[in-house]
Write an enzyme that holds these catalytic residues in place. Structure first.
Site, PDB file in Angstrom:
ATOM      1  N   TYR A   1       0.944  -1.313   0.067  1.00  0.00           N
ATOM      2  CA  TYR A   1       0.058   0.130  -0.084  1.00  0.00           C
ATOM      3  C   TYR A   1       0.746   1.276  -0.090  1.00  0.00           C
ATOM      4  O   TYR A   1       1.953   1.418   0.706  1.00  0.00           O
ATOM      5  CB  TYR A   1      -0.892   0.195   1.196  1.00  0.00           C
ATOM      6  CG  TYR A   1      -1.883   1.259   1.404  1.00  0.00           C
ATOM      7  CD1 TYR A   1      -2.830   1.396   0.717  1.00  0.00           C
ATOM      8  CD2 TYR A   1      -1.233   2.610   1.940  1.00  0.00           C
ATOM      9  CE1 TYR A   1      -3.853   2.525   0.931  1.00  0.00           C
ATOM     10  CE2 TYR A   1      -1.776   3.538   2.006  1.00  0.00           C
ATOM     11  CZ  TYR A   1      -3.358   3.344   1.542  1.00  0.00           C
ATOM     12  OH  TYR A   1      -3.766   4.752   1.582  1.00  0.00           O
TER      13      TYR A   1
ATOM     14  N   GLU B   1      -3.524   7.584  -4.275  1.00  0.00           N
ATOM     15  CA  GLU B   1      -3.250   6.286  -3.565  1.00  0.00           C
ATOM     16  C   GLU B   1      -3.158   5.155  -4.292  1.00  0.00           C
ATOM     17  O   GLU B   1      -3.978   5.047  -5.469  1.00  0.00           O
ATOM     18  CB  GLU B   1      -4.547   5.996  -2.841  1.00  0.00           C
ATOM     19  CG  GLU B   1      -4.581   4.714  -1.532  1.00  0.00           C
ATOM     20  CD  GLU B   1      -5.961   4.426  -1.325  1.00  0.00           C
ATOM     21  OE1 GLU B   1      -6.224   4.577  -0.112  1.00  0.00           O
ATOM     22  OE2 GLU B   1      -6.818   4.233  -1.987  1.00  0.00           O
TER      23      GLU B   1
END
Length: 387
Positions: free
Chosen positions: A109, A197
Site C-alpha cells: 500500500y 493512493e
C-alpha cells in the site's frame, strides 16, 4: 475533484509509474474493437466510478477468455454498483477499464495525502496492500509507516530509499519502490492533489513495481492552475443537485434524511443539523449559502431543496449579517410563488433587518411557520414532517 482510476493511472504513468496496459470502454459496443488492442490475457474488467470498495461489490472481475470479457462488460455496463462509499442507491457504471492482469508475488500500500494537522503532505505505506487502509489503521496501526513530504523540495532520492527500506524491501524491489515513491510525491505536488493512493502496488518476482490500482483527488481550490483538469471532470458521476449547488457557488452535501436545511454559515449549519437530529429527525442535506450570499444564490439554494424529492420539510435558519434577512425573505417568497410550496416550511431569522424580513414573510400569503430561536425552529419542522 475525484478522478477515475484510468485517469489517475494515465497521469502517474506519464511521471514514470509502471502500469498494466489497458483500454477504456464508454459503451458495451466498444468491446468489439477492444480485445484486439490488448495483449494476451487474462484480463481484469474494472468499473470506473468515483468510489472505493469496487472489488467487494463485484465491480472488478477477472476474465480468462475473450468471451468472459465480453460477458462481464455486458453485465457491468448500466449496473448500479453499491459499495460502502456509494450509499444504498449505488452509482451506475458508465465506463469500464479493461487491462491485462498482472502476476505479482507481493502487494504493498502506498499513498500521499494532505495531513491538515501538520499542514503538509505525508507519505503512507504498508506491506499489507490490497486491503482497506482504514481497517488496517484500526487493527494494526503500527504496520503503517509515515514520512513527511517537503512541499518545496519534494522527496529526495535518499529519503525515498530510507522510506522504502522501512517496508523491509531489498534488492531490485527496493530500487523499484524507491522510484515509485518519488513519482507519487512528484505527481502529488505537481497536480495540487489532496490524495494519491496506489493500492495495491504490485511487486513481480523480478522485483518490478507496478501500479495495479490508483486513486487521485485534486484540490478544488487549485483547479484554476490546471485548466487541463476540466477534461478530466465527469459530470455523470456528480449528484445533479451537487452540480447545481456548485454552479451557484453554495456549499451543498446531500445526506440521507428528509428535512432540507438552508443556512448561512458552516457552524450554524452544523448546529441546525444537530438540533434536527436531537429532536428525532434526520437532515436531508448540509447547505451553507455563506455569509455574503446574494439574493440569487439564496433563491437557487431554495430551488435545490424544493427540487429534492427526498425533502419532506424545509428549515431556513438565517443569522443576518452581511446577508440581510429582508433580502433572504424576498428570495424565498419569489421562489415559493413561482415553484409552489408542497412541503412544510419553517423560517428562523435573526440579525440584520430581521423585522423587515419577518414582515415580508408574514405578508406573502405563503403557508409557513416562523420561529424565534433555533430550538423552536427545529421542534416545529420535526413535528410538521412527522405529521
Amino acid at each position: 475533484m475525484k478522478l477515475h482510476e484510468y485517469q489517475a493511472k494515465s497521469i502517474l504513468a506519464k511521471d514514470g509509474l509502471p502500469i498494466p496496459p489497458g483500454v477504456l470502454l464508454t459503451s458495451p459496443q466498444d468491446i468489439a474493437g477492444v480485445l484486439g488492442r490488448l495483449t494476451a490475457g487474462p484480463w481484469v474488467v474494472k468499473a470506473q466510478i468515483h468510489a472505493g470498495g469496487r472489488g467487494q461489490a463485484g465491480g472488478i472481475l477477472k476474465a480468462q477468455t475473450p468471451s468472459e470479457v465480453t460477458s462481464m462488460v455486458q453485465s457491468l455496463f448500466g449496473k448500479a454498483l453499491v459499495t460502502l462509499q456509494t450509499g444504498p442507491r449505488g452509482v451506475v457504471v458508465r465506463k469500464l477499464y479493461v487491462e491485462q492482469s498482472q502476476s505479482v508475488s507481493r502487494e504493498l500500500y502506498l499513498a500521499c495525502v494532505l495531513d491538515r494537522s501538520k499542514g503538509q503532505p505525508i507519505l503512507m505505506a504498508s506491506v499489507h496492500g490490497g486491503i482497506d487502509i482504514e481497517v488496517l489503521a484500526q487493527s494494526h496501526p503500527d504496520e503503517i509507516v509515515y514520512a513527511p513530504v517537503d512541499p518545496w523540495t519534494g522527496v529526495q532520492p535518499y529519503q525515498a530509499r530510507v522510506f522504502a527500506k522501512r517496508l523491509g524491501l531489498q534488492g531490485q524491489m527496493l530500487v523499484s519502490v524507491t522510484d515509485v515513491i518519488q513519482t507519487v510525491a512528484k505527481t502529488f505536488l505537481a497536480q495540487d492533489a489532496s490524495l494519491i493512493e496506489i493500492n495495491p502496488l504490485g511487486l513481480t518476482d523480478q522485483g518490478q513495481a507496478i501500479g495495479l490500482d490508483a486513486k487521485m483527488v485534486l484540490d478544488d481550490n487549485a483547479l484554476f492552475r490546471h485548466p487541463e483538469a476540466q477534461e478530466w471532470q465527469d459530470p455523470s458521476e456528480e449528484n445533479p443537485l451537487d452540480a447545481r449547488a456548485s454552479k451557484a457557488g453554495v456549499n451543498y452535501i446531500a445526506l440521507t434524511g428528509t428535512i432540507g436545511c438552508l443556512v448561512n454559515g458552516a457552524g450554524l449549519a452544523m448546529a441546525t443539523m444537530d438540533l434536527i437530529k436531537h429532536h428525532g429527525a434526520e437532515p436531508a442535506n448540509f447547505l451553507d449559502v455563506g455569509g455574503g450570499a446574494s439574493a440569487s444564490q439564496v433563491a437557487e439554494a431554495f430551488r435545490i431543496l424544493l427540487s429534492d424529492s427526498n425533502v419532506k420539510g424545509i428549515l431556513v435558519n438565517i443569522f443576518g449579517g452581511i446577508v440581510k434577512c429582508d433580502v433572504v425573505a424576498s428570495s424565498l417568497v419569489d421562489v415559493a410563488q413561482s415553484m409552489g410550496l408542497n412541503v412544510p416550511l419553517v423560517v428562523r431569522f435573526e440579525g440584520t433587518n430581521v423585522d423587515e424580513g419577518r414582515t415580508i414573510l408574514k405578508n406573502s400569503g405563503i403557508a409557513l411557520e416562523s420561529a424565534i430561536n433555533l430550538k423552536e425552529a427545529a421542534e416545529k419542522i420535526v413535528a410538521l414532517t412527522k405529521g
